[in-house]
Design a protein around this motif. Structure first.
Motif, PDB file in Angstrom:
ATOM      1  N   VAL A  16       8.014  12.540  -1.563  1.00  0.00           N
ATOM      2  CA  VAL A  16       7.088  11.419  -1.775  1.00  0.00           C
ATOM      3  C   VAL A  16       6.838  11.222  -3.262  1.00  0.00           C
ATOM      4  O   VAL A  16       6.495  12.165  -3.976  1.00  0.00           O
ATOM      5  N   ASP A  17       7.002   9.989  -3.692  1.00  0.00           N
ATOM      6  CA  ASP A  17       6.731   9.627  -5.078  1.00  0.00           C
ATOM      7  C   ASP A  17       5.308   9.120  -5.267  1.00  0.00           C
ATOM      8  O   ASP A  17       4.694   9.334  -6.311  1.00  0.00           O
ATOM      9  N   ASP A  18       4.786   8.426  -4.247  1.00  0.00           N
ATOM     10  CA  ASP A  18       3.503   7.751  -4.412  1.00  0.00           C
ATOM     11  C   ASP A  18       2.922   7.428  -3.040  1.00  0.00           C
ATOM     12  O   ASP A  18       3.673   7.145  -2.094  1.00  0.00           O
ATOM     13  N   ILE A  19       1.591   7.475  -2.942  1.00  0.00           N
ATOM     14  CA  ILE A  19       0.896   6.997  -1.746  1.00  0.00           C
ATOM     15  C   ILE A  19      -0.222   6.073  -2.221  1.00  0.00           C
ATOM     16  O   ILE A  19      -1.087   6.482  -2.997  1.00  0.00           O
ATOM     17  N   GLY A  39       9.063   6.808  -1.329  1.00  0.00           N
ATOM     18  CA  GLY A  39       9.904   7.945  -1.680  1.00  0.00           C
ATOM     19  C   GLY A  39      11.068   8.077  -0.726  1.00  0.00           C
ATOM     20  O   GLY A  39      11.538   7.096  -0.148  1.00  0.00           O
ATOM     21  N   ASP A  40      11.510   9.307  -0.528  1.00  0.00           N
ATOM     22  CA  ASP A  40      12.623   9.614   0.373  1.00  0.00           C
ATOM     23  C   ASP A  40      12.056   9.792   1.784  1.00  0.00           C
ATOM     24  O   ASP A  40      11.799  10.911   2.234  1.00  0.00           O
ATOM     25  N   ALA A 117      12.764   2.676   1.232  1.00  0.00           N
ATOM     26  CA  ALA A 117      12.106   3.816   0.602  1.00  0.00           C
ATOM     27  C   ALA A 117      10.594   3.786   0.797  1.00  0.00           C
ATOM     28  O   ALA A 117       9.852   4.260  -0.057  1.00  0.00           O
ATOM     29  N   SER A 118      10.138   3.254   1.941  1.00  0.00           N
ATOM     30  CA  SER A 118       8.689   3.278   2.175  1.00  0.00           C
ATOM     31  C   SER A 118       8.357   3.310   3.664  1.00  0.00           C
ATOM     32  O   SER A 118       9.107   2.823   4.499  1.00  0.00           O
TER      33      SER A 118
END
Length: 184
Positions: A16-19, A39-40, A117-118
């Motif tokens: 996860v890059d961002d929430i 993210g992935d 990616a989300s």
């Protein structure tokens, strides 16, 4: 309103890059939440879609949470939303002192959407069925997420973290305020 969740410093999530969480309160007293995980997404352990019903221990897998506390009060309500469409709602007298589960006349409506990616989880809950949350008051709100990767590793995301261990129930994490204009 859009708010960012932050990974607890003692947990890590490579997928996860961002929430982000968008939240609003409708004139009819519905709390609308939109959690966007970027993210992935293929690297996440997501529960399979299921019948929308109440289930305990959703936090044991990937799940989104909201905590609602009347400003100046000690009691609070916790709501859990799973990408499976299952949900749970709990009441607490104060920090982790659980009260009987509330009667729910109108369960949350939960929808998920996967795109590249989300992962987006939408939750709509009618607050008018909770007398302590539907009055014309200000609510202290905590937003959080438990993210489980395919490896089984879990990370803990929130608006704020106030202790060395992740503790979404700590009222110091209920840092967003929202004015509730509810039923009389």
């Amino acid at each position: 309103m859009s708010l960012s969740l932050y990974c607890h410093p003692d947990s890590y999530c490579g997928a996860v890059d961002d929430i982000l969480v968008h939240l609003s309160l409708s004139a009819s007293g519905h709390l609308i939440l939109k959690y966007i995980i970027k993210g992935d997404i293929d690297g996440l352990n997501l529960p399979h879609h299921a019948k929308p019903e109440r289930e305990d221990e959703l936090w044991a897998e990937t799940c989104m949470e909201v905590f609602l506390q009347p400003k100046g009060g000690q009691s609070y309500t916790e709501m859990n939303f799973s990408p499976s469409s299952k949900w749970a709602i709990y009441k607490f007298k104060n920090h982790r002192k659980k009260l009987p589960d509330p009667e729910i006349a109108s369960p949350p409506v939960i929808r998920t959407h996967l795109e590249n990616a989300s992962l987006t989880l939408f939750a709509d809950i009618d607050l008018s069925q909770f007398s302590e949350l539907s009055r014309d008051i200000t609510l202290n709100i905590g937003l959080s997420a438990v993210i489980e990767e395919l490896s089984g590793r879990k990370s803990f995301w929130a608006l704020a973290h106030s202790t060395d261990e992740p503790d979404f129930h700590n009222s110091d994490c209920f840092i967003h305020q929202l004015r509730a204009a509810g039923a009389a």
